[in-house]
Scaffold this active site. Structure first.
Site, PDB file in Angstrom:
ATOM      1  N   SER A   1       0.841  -1.201   0.000  1.00 44.51           N
ATOM      2  CA  SER A   1       0.000   0.000   0.000  1.00 44.51           C
ATOM      3  C   SER A   1       0.878   1.254   0.000  1.00 44.51           C
ATOM      4  O   SER A   1       0.379   2.366   0.082  1.00 44.51           O
ATOM      5  CB  SER A   1      -0.934  -0.007   1.222  1.00 44.51           C
ATOM      6  OG  SER A   1      -0.178  -0.205   2.397  1.00 44.51           O
ATOM      7  N   ASN A   2       2.202   1.056  -0.101  1.00 39.27           N
ATOM      8  CA  ASN A   2       3.144   2.180  -0.164  1.00 39.27           C
ATOM      9  C   ASN A   2       3.020   2.849  -1.536  1.00 39.27           C
ATOM     10  O   ASN A   2       3.379   2.269  -2.552  1.00 39.27           O
ATOM     11  CB  ASN A   2       4.569   1.654   0.078  1.00 39.27           C
ATOM     12  CG  ASN A   2       5.619   2.754   0.036  1.00 39.27           C
ATOM     13  OD1 ASN A   2       5.602   3.625  -0.830  1.00 39.27           O
ATOM     14  ND2 ASN A   2       6.552   2.691   0.965  1.00 39.27           N
ATOM     15  N   LYS A   3       2.499   4.078  -1.550  1.00 39.86           N
ATOM     16  CA  LYS A   3       2.195   4.761  -2.822  1.00 39.86           C
ATOM     17  C   LYS A   3       3.446   4.967  -3.684  1.00 39.86           C
ATOM     18  O   LYS A   3       3.391   4.876  -4.905  1.00 39.86           O
ATOM     19  CB  LYS A   3       1.504   6.103  -2.547  1.00 39.86           C
ATOM     20  CG  LYS A   3       0.071   5.921  -2.075  1.00 39.86           C
ATOM     21  CD  LYS A   3      -0.622   7.244  -1.845  1.00 39.86           C
ATOM     22  CE  LYS A   3      -2.108   7.096  -1.622  1.00 39.86           C
ATOM     23  NZ  LYS A   3      -2.486   6.089  -0.638  1.00 39.86           N
TER      24      LYS A   3
ATOM     25  N   ASP B   1      10.074  -6.833  -1.047  1.00 39.17           N
ATOM     26  CA  ASP B   1      10.582  -6.469   0.270  1.00 39.17           C
ATOM     27  C   ASP B   1      12.003  -5.976   0.056  1.00 39.17           C
ATOM     28  O   ASP B   1      12.806  -6.656  -0.586  1.00 39.17           O
ATOM     29  CB  ASP B   1      10.552  -7.630   1.262  1.00 39.17           C
ATOM     30  CG  ASP B   1      10.708  -7.106   2.682  1.00 39.17           C
ATOM     31  OD1 ASP B   1       9.842  -6.328   3.117  1.00 39.17           O
ATOM     32  OD2 ASP B   1      11.695  -7.445   3.354  1.00 39.17           O
TER      33      ASP B   1
ATOM     34  N   GLY C   1      12.171   6.784   1.050  1.00 36.38           N
ATOM     35  CA  GLY C   1      12.996   5.942   1.913  1.00 36.38           C
ATOM     36  C   GLY C   1      14.320   6.627   2.223  1.00 36.38           C
ATOM     37  O   GLY C   1      14.370   7.777   2.644  1.00 36.38           O
TER      38      GLY C   1
ATOM     39  N   ASP D   1      16.696   7.238  -0.029  1.00 33.40           N
ATOM     40  CA  ASP D   1      17.290   7.670  -1.306  1.00 33.40           C
ATOM     41  C   ASP D   1      18.147   8.932  -1.187  1.00 33.40           C
ATOM     42  O   ASP D   1      19.160   9.071  -1.870  1.00 33.40           O
ATOM     43  CB  ASP D   1      16.204   7.897  -2.367  1.00 33.40           C
ATOM     44  CG  ASP D   1      15.593   6.598  -2.871  1.00 33.40           C
ATOM     45  OD1 ASP D   1      16.051   5.512  -2.448  1.00 33.40           O
ATOM     46  OD2 ASP D   1      14.661   6.663  -3.693  1.00 33.40           O
TER      47      ASP D   1
END
Length: 200
Positions: A8-10, A73, A155, A157
């Site tokens: 569900s991480n857009k 993952d 994240g 990045d």
């Protein structure tokens, strides 16, 4: 063949849809009511399989004939932190938001007396369908720094400089990032499997 993404991480959904644009892709919440999945695996591969299985098993019998559940993952492993945060990358700070996770990573590194460290990203892709379970793996090597740079990505990045570059992932364009990323490498292998399954 349709693919349902077990996330569900857009940000992840957008990245996965871009890399898998040759396929009919649906986000988790476009097909199912959202539900929590406990990621209690000890490796990236185990957690990817746990998520893909959970989503595939939540589909009804008709949907199972049409869909393959695909999960990613991924995380960052920092050498001076003995490979941490690793599989706990998304929840490293305990708060679950990217900024808190980045802040904790920098603080832990500085506590050990380092301003940068070798690091690598890992991505495991799992695919679950009526034909069985499949997984692929990709890595991207580089280093983490103690100062955020760049506006793109998500994240960690803005802290990660890939090997051979002098910019963080967050300073690269989407195309530049997608051509070298751990997720891209794992998904390129996954595409081969998906194409074979689609013919079958």
């Amino acid at each position: 063949m349709k693919i349902i993404l077990a996330t569900s991480n857009k940000h992840k959904v957008l990245e996965l849809k871009e890399i898998l644009k040759d396929f009919e892709i649906y986000a988790f919440d476009e097909v199912l009511m959202p539900f929590e999945i406990e990621e209690n695996g000890k490796t990236f591969k185990e957690n990817a399989l746990i998520k893909a299985r959970a989503v595939f098993n939540a589909l009804d019998e008709k949907q199972k004939k049409d869909f393959i559940a695909l999960s990613d993952d991924s995380g960052i492993c920092v050498d001076v932190l003995e490979g941490n945060p690793g599989i706990y990358s998304a929840r490293f700070s305990g708060k679950g938001d990217d900024k808190s996770n980045r802040d904790k990573l920098v603080n832990e590194m500085i506590k050990k007396g380092f301003k940068q460290s070798k690091a690598h990203y890992v991505a495991a892709i799992a695919m679950v369908g009526l034909m069985g379970e499949f997984s692929t793996h990709g890595t991207m090597h580089g280093k983490v720094i103690d100062t955020e740079k760049g506006e793109n990505g998500f994240g960690y990045d803005s802290l990660f400089i890939p090997k051979g570059f002098d910019k963080t992932l967050a300073q690269l364009s989407v195309d530049e990032k997608n051509n070298i990323s751990h997720r891209f490498k794992a998904l390129e292998l996954a595409k081969i499997i998906l194409k074979i399954l689609n013919k079958g």
